[in-house]
Design a protein around this motif. Structure first.
Motif, PDB file in Angstrom:
ATOM      1  N   TYR A  67      38.663  44.577  33.147  1.00  0.00           N
ATOM      2  CA  TYR A  67      38.862  45.221  34.539  1.00  0.00           C
ATOM      3  C   TYR A  67      37.238  45.145  34.727  1.00  0.00           C
ATOM      4  O   TYR A  67      36.487  45.936  34.242  1.00  0.00           O
ATOM      5  CB  TYR A  67      39.127  46.681  35.029  1.00  0.00           C
ATOM      6  N   SER A  70      34.596  43.488  41.516  1.00  0.00           N
ATOM      7  CA  SER A  70      33.980  42.896  42.597  1.00  0.00           C
ATOM      8  C   SER A  70      34.103  42.416  43.647  1.00  0.00           C
ATOM      9  O   SER A  70      33.936  44.602  44.388  1.00  0.00           O
ATOM     10  CB  SER A  70      35.342  41.774  41.997  1.00  0.00           C
ATOM     11  N   THR A  82      36.759  45.646  45.836  1.00  0.00           N
ATOM     12  CA  THR A  82      37.038  45.151  45.199  1.00  0.00           C
ATOM     13  C   THR A  82      37.290  45.297  43.658  1.00  0.00           C
ATOM     14  O   THR A  82      36.660  45.114  43.035  1.00  0.00           O
ATOM     15  CB  THR A  82      38.042  43.880  45.373  1.00  0.00           C
ATOM     16  N   SER A  84      38.886  43.397  39.479  1.00  0.00           N
ATOM     17  CA  SER A  84      39.714  42.363  38.883  1.00  0.00           C
ATOM     18  C   SER A  84      39.851  42.030  37.592  1.00  0.00           C
ATOM     19  O   SER A  84      38.959  42.583  37.449  1.00  0.00           O
ATOM     20  CB  SER A  84      38.615  41.113  39.242  1.00  0.00           C
ATOM     21  N   ILE A 119      43.409  44.385  44.237  1.00  0.00           N
ATOM     22  CA  ILE A 119      43.023  43.770  42.991  1.00  0.00           C
ATOM     23  C   ILE A 119      42.735  41.835  43.051  1.00  0.00           C
ATOM     24  O   ILE A 119      43.906  41.518  43.849  1.00  0.00           O
ATOM     25  CB  ILE A 119      43.918  43.723  41.982  1.00  0.00           C
ATOM     26  N   THR A 120      41.454  41.111  42.634  1.00  0.00           N
ATOM     27  CA  THR A 120      42.216  39.958  42.554  1.00  0.00           C
ATOM     28  C   THR A 120      41.493  39.350  41.702  1.00  0.00           C
ATOM     29  O   THR A 120      40.836  39.921  40.445  1.00  0.00           O
ATOM     30  CB  THR A 120      40.672  39.706  43.545  1.00  0.00           C
ATOM     31  N   THR A 121      41.792  38.448  41.049  1.00  0.00           N
ATOM     32  CA  THR A 121      42.169  37.673  39.459  1.00  0.00           C
ATOM     33  C   THR A 121      42.372  36.457  39.673  1.00  0.00           C
ATOM     34  O   THR A 121      42.289  36.042  40.839  1.00  0.00           O
ATOM     35  CB  THR A 121      43.348  37.876  38.694  1.00  0.00           C
ATOM     36  N   PHE A 171      33.199  37.423  42.141  1.00  0.00           N
ATOM     37  CA  PHE A 171      33.489  37.532  40.664  1.00  0.00           C
ATOM     38  C   PHE A 171      32.017  38.376  40.225  1.00  0.00           C
ATOM     39  O   PHE A 171      31.193  37.735  40.355  1.00  0.00           O
ATOM     40  CB  PHE A 171      34.497  37.038  40.282  1.00  0.00           C
TER      41      PHE A 171
END
Length: 218
Positions: A67, A70, A82, A84, A119-121, A171
């Protein structure tokens, strides 16, 4: 079968890099760079070491998840924090046996406990929708080019976590590596042949695919 998920330690580094290399080799393009990204990421300011986990199967590491910090840049240029994840991977011999799911689920639960909110991905939607991820378009979150892509996925960790937040995802720059850097690092590993294969074309198409879904209001 004994399964243990724990934080990565320095003694694990080489084993984790080997697994990453094997898991991603020729998957998205000829060769792989994820093992070098991990190597570089460990010393980067954006790494979240508390959320870096390995999974042991019968005492041997067979996968890991990383992780990084971001953010979402709002239309007023305000930054919203955030986190990621990625890379996340399992040894090829253990693919499709549920170990990746255990690793991701465990890490999401730990992120909640640590007080993170979003969470962003980036990835294939069908991989991450089972965990509650939806396209960024659902929440009014785009990529920096202001387009909504199917591969940008967002998970609020509590109700209303995204209230009032609109903008684009940004990111960590720890993922930016050059082919020359990767090739140099790769010399310390056993030779593997770079090949062109079908999954690479699929990946290219997926990266460019715009989200055409109609979502209900945020």
């Amino acid at each position: 079968m004994n399964i243990l998920i724990r934080n990565e330690e320095q003694k694990d580094y080489r084993r984790v890099e080997e697994i990453a290399r094997d898991a991603f080799w020729n998957l998205y393009f000829p060769g792989a760079h994820e093992h070098y990204v991990i190597h570089k990421m460990r010393e980067h300011k954006d790494i979240i070491k508390e959320l870096t986990f390995v999974i042991e199967i019968d005492g041997k590491i067979e996968g890991a998840i990383f992780y990084t910090h971001s953010k979402i840049i709002g239309k007023n240029k305000k930054e919203y924090k955030t986190i990621s994840f990625g890379p996340v991977f399992i040894s090829p011999e253990y693919h499709r046996k549920g170990f990746g799911r255990k690793l991701i689920t465990y890490s999401i639960d730990e992120a909640k406990k640590l007080g993170y909110s979003i969470i962003t991905t980036l990835g294939y939607p069908y991989h991450y929708k089972p965990y509650g991820f939806l396209g960024g378009k659902k929440y009014g979150i785009s990529m920096p080019d202001m387009n909504y892509y199917t591969g940008l996925l967002v998970l609020p960790l509590y109700e209303d976590a995204l209230d009032g937040i609109l903008g684009y995802a940004e990111f960590s720059d720890c993922f930016e590596v050059s082919p020359e850097e990767v090739d140099e690092f790769d010399k310390i590993f056993p030779h593997k042949e770079k090949k062109v294969q079908e999954s690479q074309e699929e990946y290219e198409k997926a990266c460019a695919q715009l989200d055409e879904l109609e979502y209900s209001e945020k």
